[in-house]
Design a protein around this motif. Structure first.
Motif, PDB file in Angstrom:
ATOM      1  N   GLY A 102      50.654  56.764  41.143  1.00 40.98           N
ATOM      2  CA  GLY A 102      49.663  56.446  40.129  1.00 40.98           C
ATOM      3  C   GLY A 102      48.617  55.506  40.713  1.00 40.98           C
ATOM      4  N   ARG A 103      47.515  55.394  40.039  1.00 38.97           N
ATOM      5  CA  ARG A 103      46.460  54.506  40.530  1.00 38.97           C
ATOM      6  C   ARG A 103      46.907  53.055  40.540  1.00 38.97           C
ATOM      7  NH1 ARG A 103      40.888  57.012  37.793  1.00 38.97           N
ATOM      8  NH2 ARG A 103      41.243  59.156  38.503  1.00 38.97           N
ATOM      9  N   ASP A 104      47.874  52.720  39.703  1.00 31.62           N
ATOM     10  CA  ASP A 104      48.360  51.346  39.670  1.00 31.62           C
ATOM     11  C   ASP A 104      49.065  50.955  40.965  1.00 31.62           C
ATOM     12  OD1 ASP A 104      50.311  53.237  38.991  1.00 31.62           O
ATOM     13  OD2 ASP A 104      51.497  51.795  37.848  1.00 31.62           O
ATOM     14  N   LEU A 157      47.625  47.911  43.139  1.00 32.21           N
ATOM     15  CA  LEU A 157      48.424  46.718  43.394  1.00 32.21           C
ATOM     16  C   LEU A 157      48.326  46.289  44.853  1.00 32.21           C
ATOM     17  CD1 LEU A 157      50.415  44.554  42.502  1.00 32.21           C
ATOM     18  CD2 LEU A 157      52.277  46.171  42.974  1.00 32.21           C
ATOM     19  N   ALA A 158      48.375  47.267  45.780  1.00 31.61           N
ATOM     20  CA  ALA A 158      48.287  46.937  47.203  1.00 31.61           C
ATOM     21  C   ALA A 158      46.981  46.229  47.524  1.00 31.61           C
ATOM     22  CB  ALA A 158      48.430  48.206  48.049  1.00 31.61           C
ATOM     23  N   PHE A 159      45.893  46.698  46.938  1.00 31.04           N
ATOM     24  CA  PHE A 159      44.611  46.082  47.248  1.00 31.04           C
ATOM     25  C   PHE A 159      44.339  44.850  46.406  1.00 31.04           C
ATOM     26  CE2 PHE A 159      44.317  50.035  49.403  1.00 31.04           C
ATOM     27  CZ  PHE A 159      43.631  49.698  50.562  1.00 31.04           C
ATOM     28  N   ALA A 160      45.039  44.718  45.281  1.00 32.68           N
ATOM     29  CA  ALA A 160      45.011  43.451  44.565  1.00 32.68           C
ATOM     30  C   ALA A 160      45.713  42.381  45.403  1.00 32.68           C
ATOM     31  CB  ALA A 160      45.690  43.601  43.213  1.00 32.68           C
ATOM     32  N   VAL A 161      46.848  42.739  46.013  1.00 35.64           N
ATOM     33  CA  VAL A 161      47.553  41.824  46.915  1.00 35.64           C
ATOM     34  C   VAL A 161      46.660  41.453  48.088  1.00 35.64           C
ATOM     35  CG1 VAL A 161      49.481  41.646  48.543  1.00 35.64           C
ATOM     36  CG2 VAL A 161      49.870  42.587  46.252  1.00 35.64           C
ATOM     37  N   GLN A 162      45.934  42.435  48.622  1.00 29.25           N
ATOM     38  CA  GLN A 162      45.008  42.156  49.717  1.00 29.25           C
ATOM     39  C   GLN A 162      43.984  41.106  49.312  1.00 29.25           C
ATOM     40  OE1 GLN A 162      41.223  44.477  51.120  1.00 29.25           O
ATOM     41  NE2 GLN A 162      42.996  45.568  51.935  1.00 29.25           N
ATOM     42  N   PHE A 221      32.553  31.305  40.690  1.00 33.53           N
ATOM     43  CA  PHE A 221      32.748  32.279  41.763  1.00 33.53           C
ATOM     44  C   PHE A 221      33.889  33.247  41.452  1.00 33.53           C
ATOM     45  CE2 PHE A 221      32.455  32.496  46.693  1.00 33.53           C
ATOM     46  CZ  PHE A 221      31.351  33.339  46.595  1.00 33.53           C
ATOM     47  N   PHE A 222      34.788  32.869  40.547  1.00 27.22           N
ATOM     48  CA  PHE A 222      35.871  33.750  40.112  1.00 27.22           C
ATOM     49  C   PHE A 222      35.307  35.085  39.608  1.00 27.22           C
ATOM     50  CE2 PHE A 222      38.114  35.488  36.458  1.00 27.22           C
ATOM     51  CZ  PHE A 222      39.431  35.585  36.877  1.00 27.22           C
ATOM     52  N   THR A 223      34.260  35.012  38.808  1.00 21.96           N
ATOM     53  CA  THR A 223      33.677  36.224  38.224  1.00 21.96           C
ATOM     54  C   THR A 223      33.127  37.152  39.284  1.00 21.96           C
ATOM     55  OG1 THR A 223      33.160  35.210  36.106  1.00 21.96           O
ATOM     56  CG2 THR A 223      31.779  37.056  36.774  1.00 21.96           C
ATOM     57  N   CYS A 224      32.504  36.582  40.307  1.00 19.20           N
ATOM     58  CA  CYS A 224      31.952  37.417  41.377  1.00 19.20           C
ATOM     59  C   CYS A 224      33.054  38.263  41.994  1.00 19.20           C
ATOM     60  CB  CYS A 224      31.297  36.529  42.436  1.00 19.20           C
ATOM     61  SG  CYS A 224      30.472  37.460  43.759  1.00 19.20           S
ATOM     62  N   GLY A 225      34.198  37.660  42.285  1.00 18.10           N
ATOM     63  CA  GLY A 225      35.309  38.406  42.872  1.00 18.10           C
ATOM     64  C   GLY A 225      35.847  39.468  41.935  1.00 18.10           C
ATOM     65  N   PHE A 226      35.978  39.132  40.652  1.00 16.14           N
ATOM     66  CA  PHE A 226      36.485  40.092  39.666  1.00 16.14           C
ATOM     67  C   PHE A 226      35.588  41.323  39.615  1.00 16.14           C
ATOM     68  CE2 PHE A 226      36.842  41.980  35.502  1.00 16.14           C
ATOM     69  CZ  PHE A 226      38.201  41.905  35.209  1.00 16.14           C
ATOM     70  N   GLY A 280      39.195  38.767  42.240  1.00 14.94           N
ATOM     71  CA  GLY A 280      39.311  40.093  42.842  1.00 14.94           C
ATOM     72  C   GLY A 280      40.671  40.711  42.615  1.00 14.94           C
ATOM     73  N   PHE A 281      41.720  39.905  42.755  1.00 16.44           N
ATOM     74  CA  PHE A 281      43.080  40.393  42.498  1.00 16.44           C
ATOM     75  C   PHE A 281      43.192  40.948  41.080  1.00 16.44           C
ATOM     76  CE2 PHE A 281      47.179  39.437  40.522  1.00 16.44           C
ATOM     77  CZ  PHE A 281      48.047  40.131  41.349  1.00 16.44           C
ATOM     78  N   LEU A 282      42.698  40.188  40.107  1.00 14.51           N
ATOM     79  CA  LEU A 282      42.805  40.620  38.718  1.00 14.51           C
ATOM     80  C   LEU A 282      41.931  41.840  38.440  1.00 14.51           C
ATOM     81  CD1 LEU A 282      42.863  37.165  36.899  1.00 14.51           C
ATOM     82  CD2 LEU A 282      44.768  38.750  37.230  1.00 14.51           C
ATOM     83  N   GLY A 283      40.737  41.883  39.039  1.00 14.19           N
ATOM     84  CA  GLY A 283      39.861  43.028  38.830  1.00 14.19           C
ATOM     85  C   GLY A 283      40.463  44.328  39.327  1.00 14.19           C
ATOM     86  N   VAL A 284      41.055  44.292  40.513  1.00 14.72           N
ATOM     87  CA  VAL A 284      41.667  45.494  41.087  1.00 14.72           C
ATOM     88  C   VAL A 284      42.955  45.861  40.343  1.00 14.72           C
ATOM     89  CG1 VAL A 284      42.766  46.449  43.138  1.00 14.72           C
ATOM     90  CG2 VAL A 284      40.660  45.145  43.363  1.00 14.72           C
ATOM     91  N   TRP A 285      43.843  44.881  40.188  1.00 15.66           N
ATOM     92  CA  TRP A 285      45.158  45.164  39.604  1.00 15.66           C
ATOM     93  C   TRP A 285      45.054  45.577  38.141  1.00 15.66           C
ATOM     94  CZ3 TRP A 285      48.278  41.715  36.317  1.00 15.66           C
ATOM     95  CH2 TRP A 285      49.546  42.255  36.067  1.00 15.66           C
ATOM     96  N   LEU A 286      44.290  44.807  37.357  1.00 17.26           N
ATOM     97  CA  LEU A 286      44.151  45.145  35.945  1.00 17.26           C
ATOM     98  C   LEU A 286      43.453  46.490  35.755  1.00 17.26           C
ATOM     99  CD1 LEU A 286      43.209  41.727  34.289  1.00 17.26           C
ATOM    100  CD2 LEU A 286      45.383  42.959  34.137  1.00 17.26           C
ATOM    101  N   GLY A 287      42.518  46.812  36.656  1.00 17.77           N
ATOM    102  CA  GLY A 287      41.863  48.107  36.570  1.00 17.77           C
ATOM    103  C   GLY A 287      42.860  49.251  36.655  1.00 17.77           C
TER     104      GLY A 287
END
Length: 415
Positions: free
Chosen positions: A54-56, A60-65, A235-240, A364-371
């Motif tokens: 699944g896309r999740d 997750l791997a790239f959220a960890v990255q 700066f948190f928002t930029c990463g997200f 960035g972690f939250l943006g990728v993982w939550l997506g």
């Protein structure tokens, strides 16, 4: 200011490493390290199809990255500040290459997390454009600093412009495995290029008296400084926003009926126009208050996203979104790094910018993982788009109260 005098004298005594040579080599490093990383979204569908993930799983791997890149950045910055940049960049490039090789041979989610998450994440913390920008801040004379920071940021965007359609074409012609092998070999070019960015160890540097701080003193001062805390939070928002778009926009466009090539060109257009945005903002940062520039960037992103998800989806609307996103993509970096220099000087620049970047990567972690998580649960990215808009508005407001002046120990003496 004493800090800039020390940097200027250092930059003029570097021999063959003239400011132009340093900018070119650092920009090439930024292009080579950021280009493949910005193309990760194009591997999600072929790898997910091959392994029935699944896309999740991929997200997750790239959220960890993203998270490990952020966690490692302050420590990589502190080591570079203490012992010089070359060793850190070289080790980071090797870890990046190893991670891409592990990713190429992955056939389980755990292996994907080790390669794409652990090794590439920590590798990026050592060799990405953040270390390049910190070296620029230390090595460039004051008159070069603004344009150098803009050029270093724009170089990463040029890598995105080049690698996005290149990655799509390579995956289509030789497969995702061979594409990852090629990217791993390209990372090795970073090692010789890093020689131009050699910064002296702290003990050998001519550090002005006002900048003689310990690591602990620098952190205590920074996190007790209201404007730095506001900068870090914004700066948190930029990463997200960047991580969510990089990972999920190609799939989102396919879901909306666009061909895969459209996603490649939109990501490429983002990279192309970020060259313009980063260079322009690097120049504007020396002319206008940086807090207003940052606020304008976040408000513009929010408005562009509203238009993108509410208007009819066409190739033209996707490309227009790419243009606006590109102009505001990494253009937050020059004013953010410039504010850190302005507030605290260059002695612990890589470290303090590293902590700001950690906030960026938590986003960035939250943006990728939550997506990935939200899509698998709801079959839609809508909730994430609206969350991105909300964060953009909040960050636009958060940056407005920042005070742009040096801390007391670096303030010029009254006449």
């Amino acid at each position: 200011m004493a800090a800039t005098e020390g940097v200027s004298d250092s930059a003029r005594s570097l021999g063959w490493r003239t400011p132009l040579v340093i900018v070119i080599c650092g920009s090439l490093i930024g292009m080579l390290t950021f280009g493949p990383r910005s193309s990760v979204g194009f591997f999600m569908q072929p790898m997910s199809l091959e392994f029935s993930w699944g896309r999740d799983v991929f997200a997750l791997a790239f959220a960890v990255q993203n998270l490990l890149w952020g966690i490692g950045q302050p420590f990589a910055g502190a080591i570079a500040d203490k012992f010089g940049a070359v060793r850190v960049i070289s080790v980071g490039a090797l870890m990046y290459a190893i991670g891409l090789l592990i990713m190429r041979y992955s056939n389980t989610p755990l292996e994907l997390n080790v390669g794409a998450g652990l090794f590439v994440g920590f590798g990026l913390s050592g060799c990405s454009f953040n270390l390049v920008l910190a070296a620029f801040g230390k090595l460039m004379p004051p008159e070069w600093r603004g344009i150098a920071l803009g050029a270093g940021t724009a170089a990463g965007s040029f890598g995105q412009f080049v690698f996005a359609p290149f990655t799509v074409a390579l995956i289509g012609n030789v497969g995702w495995q061979s594409t990852l092998m090629l990217f791993a070999m390209l990372m090795l070019l970073v090692i010789p290029l890093s020689l131009a960015l050699s910064t002296p160890p702290a003990e050998a540097a001519d550090v002005p008296v006002a900048q003689r701080q310990s690591f602990r003193q620098a952190l205590s001062e920074a996190f007790g400084h209201r404007s730095y805390v506001l900068l870090v939070l914004g700066f948190f928002t930029c990463g997200f926003q960047l991580a969510f778009v990089t990972m999920h926009l190609p799939a989102y466009l396919v879901d909306r009926g666009m061909p895969a090539s459209t996603g490649g060109w939109v990501i490429a257009v983002i990279g192309l126009f970020n060259i313009v945005g980063s260079l322009s903002v690097g120049w504007l940062s020396s002319k206008f208050p940086k807090r207003y520039i940052l606020s304008a960037i976040y408000f513009t992103r929010a408005l562009a996203t509203v238009a993108f998800i509410t208007l009819p989806m066409t190739t033209t609307s996707a490309l227009v979104f790419g243009v606006i996103s590109g102009l505001t993509w990494l253009s937050t970096v020059p004013p953010t790094s410039s504010l850190v220099v302005l507030m605290f000087g260059t002695r612990w620049l890589a470290t303090l910018y590293g902590f700001a970047f950690f906030s960026h990567q938590v986003g960035g972690f939250l943006g990728v993982w939550l997506g990935g998580l939200v899509f698998e649960r709801t079959g839609s990215y809508d909730a994430l788009w609206w969350l991105s808009i909300l964060f953009g508005i909040l960050s636009g407001l958060i940056n407005l109260p920042i005070v742009e002046k040096p801390v007391a120990r670096l303030a010029p003496m009254p006449a």
